[in-house]
Design a protein around this motif. Structure first.
Motif, PDB file in Angstrom:
ATOM      1  N   TYR A 404      27.962  40.549  50.188  1.00  0.00           N
ATOM      2  CA  TYR A 404      26.948  40.989  51.145  1.00  0.00           C
ATOM      3  C   TYR A 404      25.607  41.289  50.488  1.00  0.00           C
ATOM      4  N   LEU A 405      24.537  41.028  51.216  1.00  0.00           N
ATOM      5  CA  LEU A 405      23.219  41.522  50.859  1.00  0.00           C
ATOM      6  C   LEU A 405      23.056  42.888  51.507  1.00  0.00           C
ATOM      7  N   VAL A 406      22.531  43.848  50.727  1.00  0.00           N
ATOM      8  CA  VAL A 406      22.449  45.217  51.206  1.00  0.00           C
ATOM      9  C   VAL A 406      21.059  45.771  50.938  1.00  0.00           C
ATOM     10  N   CYS A 407      20.546  46.556  51.883  1.00  0.00           N
ATOM     11  CA  CYS A 407      19.310  47.313  51.666  1.00  0.00           C
ATOM     12  C   CYS A 407      19.703  48.706  51.189  1.00  0.00           C
ATOM     13  N   PRO A 408      19.363  49.078  49.939  1.00  0.00           N
ATOM     14  CA  PRO A 408      19.768  50.392  49.408  1.00  0.00           C
ATOM     15  C   PRO A 408      18.865  51.540  49.848  1.00  0.00           C
ATOM     16  N   ASN A 409      17.835  51.240  50.626  1.00  0.00           N
ATOM     17  CA  ASN A 409      16.835  52.241  51.015  1.00  0.00           C
ATOM     18  C   ASN A 409      17.308  53.020  52.247  1.00  0.00           C
ATOM     19  N   ASN A 410      18.468  53.673  52.130  1.00  0.00           N
ATOM     20  CA  ASN A 410      19.127  54.223  53.318  1.00  0.00           C
ATOM     21  C   ASN A 410      18.357  55.354  53.998  1.00  0.00           C
ATOM     22  N   LEU A 411      17.583  56.143  53.238  1.00  0.00           N
ATOM     23  CA  LEU A 411      16.902  57.288  53.833  1.00  0.00           C
ATOM     24  C   LEU A 411      15.585  56.929  54.510  1.00  0.00           C
ATOM     25  N   ALA A 412      14.989  55.791  54.148  1.00  0.00           N
ATOM     26  CA  ALA A 412      13.683  55.438  54.696  1.00  0.00           C
ATOM     27  C   ALA A 412      13.683  54.150  55.500  1.00  0.00           C
ATOM     28  N   CYS A 413      14.802  53.438  55.514  1.00  0.00           N
ATOM     29  CA  CYS A 413      14.880  52.187  56.268  1.00  0.00           C
ATOM     30  C   CYS A 413      15.093  52.521  57.742  1.00  0.00           C
TER      31      CYS A 413
END
Length: 654
Positions: A404-413
């Motif tokens: 999977y491709l993942v966006c690690p910017n969980n708090l600001a995404c």
């Protein structure tokens, strides 16, 4: 427009056209692909109307479109909508409305083997919690009759109604209706059905469909001659579920021969069948798993939709989910499939996009599943794949996590913020009331950070739409989550830093204090066993991202318990450095409480037995198979009392 019978059914159900017009409803029935243009209120009203007509024998849309298009659209928009959690009501017919002897729930549905496997995993987890051997559990597979649901207690026959109150229709037995297979009365739940062969040969000229006939058997004061003859001929019967033919065996057997078993059971009977029912047979485990307001957790209906088509991909668009995974959605040349006009399909993940060659110009085989957006079944002609580098929601650089491709910017995404707030409270485990529904309402009110939630007063909660009592309770739960002791590694894990789940947080804090982690270098993290170089950079970036929120929450004040960092300890300490697994029913405390005590003495606590496990702490009701399996691996099995004695001896030597 609707016919007189359909209008009567809608009136009997207590429904009306408040958000839709009659002509608008009929237009949607003719064009299911228009579902995405409906407002939430219009969609809910359409579902209620369509359900009343279907169950009354006058369907306006096909069962497949109801499941795959309209109901799935609501599930996609609002997974926790009350309509999805309630039993779909049967229409009201002439007769006395009474309380049902048992609650008659709907059945949860699955449309793929993957969904069935997830159900089996939940069964396995429940079995482990009850110290039962999942491999020895028996699963039963029976046909899913597409008839009229009823309950026979031997004296009265009830319709399902809303699952709790039904209608007395004992009159159908007085008209001569028999129990299938010459069975006796009083066998509980079942369905009124008619032989498919008989219907096609002798009833299809007089009734639109079998459901229309089944409804006529119930609602007519006097049967017409064709229905009366069908009952006399034994073609129409009440079929108790207890008499259904079926297959029984273990999960391993079912999984290994799934398609063959489903196919054989599906075609066993000469009645309308729209799937198979899977359920466990162990009564104790059934009772333990229980039910939602909608369905039993120990039961599942597996249904298929086999329609497919070949279509070209126009483009592949990335979409960031609430979990941070970026899903590839293929835009297609429009194609009609199972009555719906489709223009999008989802691939499983971007590794599939790369390996299969999914991009503009790809020719695919498309198959409907239990979702609004169908999945790609097969790539027929590949093209240049199209893979994004940045998150479509926040433009942060994406990273690979296995397939999977993942966006690690969980708090600001933006796509992940609500999920991050819900994750925080779920991981802390010392609060109630901050589930998905509450967080969704807070998000809609403009709340974007966990510290903002802790600053809310009861009056502010009430102004956001929560009830007075609920608002006070939420404030009390926030206070509880600050005052109750929580491990520092659990607190850190609640922030949702990529690759920093509970296990990794505990592992890292066994070497460094919580206050020191924000100054760690990539080399410091790699130096801890279990951390790889390729994730260290992502972790340090994640720590930097959560630092402002972390500091803000620490200022509010939490009762944090520091992790024991002397895990090796003196050689005389019997638990130091040992790995324990708890199983069975424990009486001296919960597993979490006993795990904390063991960890405080330098032990490690695992979730499953392996060759690296030192002690299996066995409470009551543990199967012999599980104990023998542990011993075969060289694991020492000790009782709960022996474990407590080890704890006490640690205290004496400390």
């Amino acid at each position: 427009m609707l016919n007189s019978s359909q209008k009567q059914l809608i009136a009997q159900a207590g429904l009306n056209f408040s958000h839709l017009t009659e002509s608008g409803f009929c237009a949607i029935c003719r064009q299911p692909d228009s579902v995405e243009s409906l407002s939430d209120a219009e969609l809910v009203e359409f579902l209620q109307l369509a359900n009343a007509l279907y169950r009354g024998g006058e369907p306006a849309v096909s069962d497949a479109d109801y499941d795959f298009v309209f109901l799935a659209q609501l599930q996609s928009r609002h997974p926790e909508h009350p309509l999805l959690e309630s039993v779909e009501p049967e229409p009201v017919f002439a007769g006395k409305t009474v309380d049902l002897p048992v609650t008659m729930l709907s059945t949860d549905k699955a449309y793929s083997l993957e969904e069935v496997e997830r159900w089996a995993a939940r069964i396995e987890k429940a079995a482990q919690e009850r110290a039962m051997d999942f491999a020895e559990l028996i699963i039963k597979v029976t046909p899913k009759l597409d008839g009229y649901a009823a309950y026979d207690d031997g004296h009265t026959l009830y319709t399902r109604g809303d699952g709790r109150k039904g209608t007395d229709i004992t009159r159908v037995f007085e008209r001569g209706l028999q129990v299938a297979n010459r069975g006796e009365r009083g066998l509980g739940q079942g369905e009124i059905v008619v032989s498919r062969t008989y219907f096609d040969a002798k009833l299809s000229a007089f009734f639109d469909n079998p459901r229309n006939f089944q409804a006529s058997v119930i609602k007519e004061k006097e049967l017409d001659e064709h229905a009366e003859q069908a009952i006399k001929d034994g073609a129409a019967v009440f079929y108790p579920f207890a008499l259904l033919p079926g297959w029984q065996g273990s999960w391993l057997e079912l999984r290994a021969n799934f398609n063959d078993i489903v196919k054989s059971i599906w075609h066993t009977l000469d009645y309308d069948v729209d799937g198979v029912i899977l359920e466990i047979v162990d009564e104790a485990l059934k009772q333990y798993m229980g039910a939602t307001r909608h369905h039993h957790r120990w039961q599942l209906a597996y249904k298929e939709n086999l329609a497919s088509a070949e279509v070209r991909v126009v483009d592949v668009i990335p979409q960031t989910s609430r979990s941070g995974r970026v899903t590839p959605v293929a835009e297609l040349e429009p194609v009609r499939l199972s009555g719906a006009l489709l223009s999008r399909a989802t691939a499983h993940h971007y590794k599939m996009v790369l390996e299969k060659g999914i991009g503009p110009g790809t020719l695919i085989r498309l198959a409907r599943s239990g979702e609004v957006i169908p999945k790609i079944e097969q790539v027929l002609i590949a093209a240049e794949p199209k893979v994004p580098e940045h998150c479509p929601s926040c433009r942060h650089e994406l990273i690979w996590d296995n397939d999977y491709l993942v966006c690690p910017n969980n708090l600001a995404c933006p796509a992940q913020i609500a999920n991050s707030m819900e994750h925080f409270f779920r991981v802390l485990k010392n609060n109630d009331g901050f589930g998905a529904a509450t967080i969704k309402k807070l998000y809609e009110a403009g709340i974007r950070r966990v510290d903002e939630i802790y600053a809310l007063t009861a009056a502010q909660f009430e102004a956001m739409g929560f009830g007075p009592k609920q608002s006070i309770n939420l404030v009390e739960q926030l206070q509880r989550s600050r005052l109750e002791a929580v491990e520092d590694w659990r607190f850190l894990a609640a922030f949702g830093v990529f690759r920093m789940g509970l296990g990794n947080c505990e592992r890292l804090l066994a070497h460094y204090r919580l206050s020191d982690i924000f100054g760690l270098s990539e080399n410091d993290i790699v130096g801890v066993e279990g951390f790889a170089e390729k994730t260290a950079a992502v972790i340090t970036e994640g720590f930097a991202a959560i630092k402002p929120l972390f500091d803000a929450l620490l200022m509010i004040g939490f009762n944090l318990q520091a992790t024991q960092r002397d895990a090796s300890g003196p050689s005389g300490r019997p638990l130091a450095g040992k790995t324990l697994v708890f199983t069975g029913t424990l009486h001296s405390g919960s597993r979490d409480e006993l795990s904390k005590q063991a960890k405080a003495k330098g032990a490690k606590v695992g979730s499953s037995v392996s060759a690296k496990t030192d002690y299996l702490v066995a409470g009551e009701n543990v199967g012999a198979t599980k104990l023998n399996s542990a011993r075969d691996k060289g694991v020492q099995v000790i009782s709960e009392q022996e474990f407590l004695e080890l704890l006490a001896s640690e205290g004496e030597q400390a």
